[in-house]
Enzyme design. Structure first.
Site, PDB file in Angstrom:
ATOM      1  N   ARG A 276      -1.165 -11.311   9.975  1.00  0.00           N
ATOM      2  CA  ARG A 276       0.342 -10.895   9.956  1.00  0.00           C
ATOM      3  C   ARG A 276       1.142 -10.403  11.045  1.00  0.00           C
ATOM      4  O   ARG A 276       1.525 -10.564  11.628  1.00  0.00           O
ATOM      5  CB  ARG A 276       0.818 -10.539   8.976  1.00  0.00           C
ATOM      6  CG  ARG A 276       2.463 -11.397   8.086  1.00  0.00           C
ATOM      7  CD  ARG A 276       2.537 -10.637   7.187  1.00  0.00           C
ATOM      8  NE  ARG A 276       3.823 -10.061   7.125  1.00  0.00           N
ATOM      9  CZ  ARG A 276       4.613 -10.634   6.900  1.00  0.00           C
ATOM     10  NH1 ARG A 276       5.055 -12.337   6.621  1.00  0.00           N
ATOM     11  NH2 ARG A 276       6.100 -10.110   6.488  1.00  0.00           N
ATOM     12  N   ALA A 277       0.010  -9.073  11.753  1.00  0.00           N
ATOM     13  CA  ALA A 277       0.199  -8.520  12.619  1.00  0.00           C
ATOM     14  C   ALA A 277       0.368  -9.363  14.151  1.00  0.00           C
ATOM     15  O   ALA A 277       1.585  -8.920  14.589  1.00  0.00           O
ATOM     16  CB  ALA A 277      -0.661  -7.193  12.184  1.00  0.00           C
TER      17      ALA A 277
END
Ligand SMILES: [Zn+2]
Length: 681
Positions: A276-277
């Site tokens: 997600r980062a």
């Protein structure tokens, strides 16, 4: 309603401004979490964002804001005519109050009407209202657990799903999540933290001129909101236009492979969980390029995006400080194949070369092979200045560990470990948590009761049983059950509550042997970590020398507890009685403030009360006084050495709670074992 405070009129808060604008440009960025002390205008700025969001086209009359271009196939107000003309309306910023009910958030399904009239009556909630807009939660860290669960579900699925006794409604709910919080009041659950695209830390300016300007504008606004807003209308309109332009440009922005790899390198280097980062950093970089009117992401975009997207994802432990180490970031950003940058980077030419940013400045061309070698000494020279005082010279005024005397410098805590669960006996009614048994809104059904008010948790079996008695009298002839309002039974549920864990820690000389204090601090730190995970409030009373002090008033911020504990000096006499009296007083005040939250007093001591003529007697009287209030307690016996007096056990007896040794605190093989505090006694 008076005019809203204009977005452009807010002084400072550049990071927050940028984060909000980037979300307005690209909702895919995924929202913002704003951390900071009270009184920083963070909420004002978030609310002002509403005026900057581009309008949305909606199906007229649809309560679920369907997009006329692609209406929601499951829309409860649908199906919509595909040829219908949409209408434009302002994007909404919907506020979710922290104490809202589940129905308010997810919408309410009228089970009474469904069961007695056969009508599916659904009243949309805030999740429906926020669809295609912003959902704003002020004090998001204080949001109830069951609301957090609903939010996480909706955010993950992009839909809100309400189901009650087999009647269900589903509608689209995609929104930007914006939250503000004061970290001193407690942290967020990691799953919720991860849902925010970006985080920003805000603090009030220390610059007098800026502070004065904040006050000047605030006063002008309060004197005449309309005139003030009108004065800033032009700036706000320009900003809204620039956002719209950037949004149009978004689809044309190119993310070159080199920059994508840079993003991957940075995310790997900060050991973030999952992917997600990387995604958020990529989307933010693209939004940044569009915001600056460019069609290609640069290294500087990536750097700025990382600063916004990564701070809350690299945290491994709730006690780690937030923020991102910029030196580490710059190290990770550097392309290993590129030559190292000059020690003094040139100011970036605005919009000059299309591929500026990360590539080397144009003047390195002269000496390629030898250039690296020639620069090497410069780098080593530059290093000490960039990290001053890491190796040489201890900081002046810093406490020295060697000081004997009655007072010793703070000892570092041993590594925290998983502790056993200690619960308060009985069944409480406190705020949701994970420690003691409690009557709660969610959880396991343990019984039923006659419904009072609107029914949200029908107990079907009990309702049928209640109705069955009256079927003949009501003249039932067919197969259907004849239900009346009075038949409805509501489920009684049991879950877990959070408690107030008040630590009373002996920091006296008798405890101060370095090795032991390390173990004691490690034990308290472990219990603090456990309290964090169980959503308890914590407080810390320490006693040493002549007195006891409330080092940490009851709070949900376990980080502060850990910090105070780390800094705790030790030495002097052992006024156990004073410590317990201080605990007694703290609980009295807290009962007024938060009456449903039940306390658990954890006394960490060897019980060797000293200081005063009758120190031991005083401690026993204070213990009995505390026990008389009904507060549950636990004594952690820190006595060690060949001669044992067993005073801690006697103290536990007076407190009416169990005693455990430091070694018995760890979960070990007994992992997860629930121990009722009283039952051990
Ligand atoms: Zn619709």
């Amino acid at each position: 309603m008076s005019a809203a405070y204009p977005f452009s009129a807010i002084v400072g808060l550049a990071d927050l401004r940028l984060a909000l604008v980037l979300n307005a440009v690209s909702p895919a960025v995924g929202g913002v979490l704003v951390r900071g002390e009270k009184g920083t205008a963070k909420s004002t700025m978030v609310r002002a964002l509403a005026g900057q969001l581009p309008e949305v086209a909606v199906v007229p009359g649809c309560r679920f804001s369907c997009d006329p271009a692609s209406p929601d196939g499951q829309c409860p107000d649908g199906p919509h005519d595909p040829a219908i003309a949409g209408t434009a309306r302002a994007a909404r910023l919907v506020e979710l109050p922290v104490g809202a009910s589940e129905d308010r958030l997810a919408g309410s399904l009228d089970i009474e009407r469904a069961l007695t009239e056969g009508v599916k009556a659904y009243e949309p909630g805030l999740l429906a209202a926020a669809h295609r807009g912003v959902l704003y939660v002020d004090e998001v860290n204080l949001l109830h657990d069951h609301l957090v669960d609903l939010l996480l579900d909706a955010a993950a699925m992009g839909t809100s799903h309400v189901e009650r006794e087999g009647v269900s409604v589903r509608h689209a709910a995609r929104f930007l999540l914006v939250g503000t919080m004061n970290p001193e009041e407690g942290e967020l659950r990691p799953q919720l933290l991860d849902r925010f695209g970006l985080t920003v830390e805000v603090a009030a300016s220390r610059e007098p001129r800026e502070r004065a300007e904040v006050v000047r504008r605030r006063l002008a606004y309060e004197a005449d909101p309309g005139a003030f807003a009108a004065r800033w209308a032009h700036e706000d309109a320009d900003l809204a236009e620039r956002i719209l332009r950037a949004r149009t440009l978004l689809a044309d922005v190119l993310l070159p492979d080199a920059e994508l790899e840079r993003i991957a390198r940075v995310c790997a280097s900060f050991e973030v969980d999952g992917m997600r980062a990387d995604l958020v950093t990529a989307r933010t970089s693209i939004a940044l390029a569009a915001w600056h009117g460019r069609t290609e992401v640069t290294a500087e975009d990536v750097r700025q995006a990382a600063l916004l997207a990564l701070p809350h994802r690299r945290r491994r432990n709730p006690f780690d400080a937030p923020g991102l180490d910029e030196e580490h970031l710059d190290e990770a950003l550097r392309d290993p194949d590129e030559p190292e940058p000059e020690p003094e980077p040139e100011p970036e030419p605005e919009g000059d070369g299309p591929d500026g940013g990360g590539s080397p400045p144009p003047d390195v061309d002269g000496s390629d092979g030898s250039g690296n070698a020639a620069r090497a000494p410069e780098r080593t020279e530059a290093a000490p200045t960039s990290a001053p005082g890491t190796e040489d010279a201890p900081v002046e005024g810093a406490p020295t560990a060697s000081g004997g005397g009655p007072e010793q410098a703070a000892v570092a805590a041993a590594e925290p470990y998983r502790t056993r669960l200690f619960a308060v006996p009985g069944v409480g009614q406190g705020a949701a948590g994970r420690r003691s048994r409690a009557r709660t809104a969610s959880g396991r059904t343990t019984g039923s009761q006659v419904a009072a008010g609107r029914v949200t948790r029908l107990h079907v079996a009990a309702t049928v049983r209640a109705a069955a008695l009256h079927q003949k009298a009501r003249g039932r002839t067919g197969a259907g059950l004849l239900l009346r309002r009075a038949d409805l039974r509501e489920a009684v549920r049991e879950g877990r509550e959070g408690n107030l864990v008040l630590f009373v820690v002996d920091a006296s000389g008798s405890m101060a042997a370095r090795k032991r204090m390390r173990a004691v601090k490690g034990a308290v730190l472990s219990l603090l970590l456990d309290a964090y995970q169980r959503r308890d409030k914590v407080g810390l009373v320490t006693f040493r020398g002549a007195d006891a002090s409330l080092v940490l008033p009851p709070t949900s911020s376990v980080e502060i507890g850990a910090a105070r504990l780390a800094a705790l000096p030790t030495g002097g006499r052992t006024p156990v009685g004073a410590g317990l009296l201080r605990a007694h007083e703290t609980l009295r005040v807290e009962r007024l403030r938060d009456p449903l939250r039940r306390p658990l007093v954890v006394v960490v001591t060897d019980g060797r009360a000293t200081g005063g003529r009758d120190a031991l007697g005083e401690s026993r009287r204070a213990a009995r006084l505390l026990a008389a209030t009904g507060a549950a307690s636990l004594v952690v016996d820190c006595e060690s050495g060949p001669v044992r007096l067993g005073l801690a056990a006697r103290l536990a007896g007076d407190l009416g709670g169990p005693v455990v040794t430091l070694d018995e605190l760890a979960a070990d093989g007994l992992a997860g074992l629930v121990r009722d505090v009283r039952s051990v006694a």
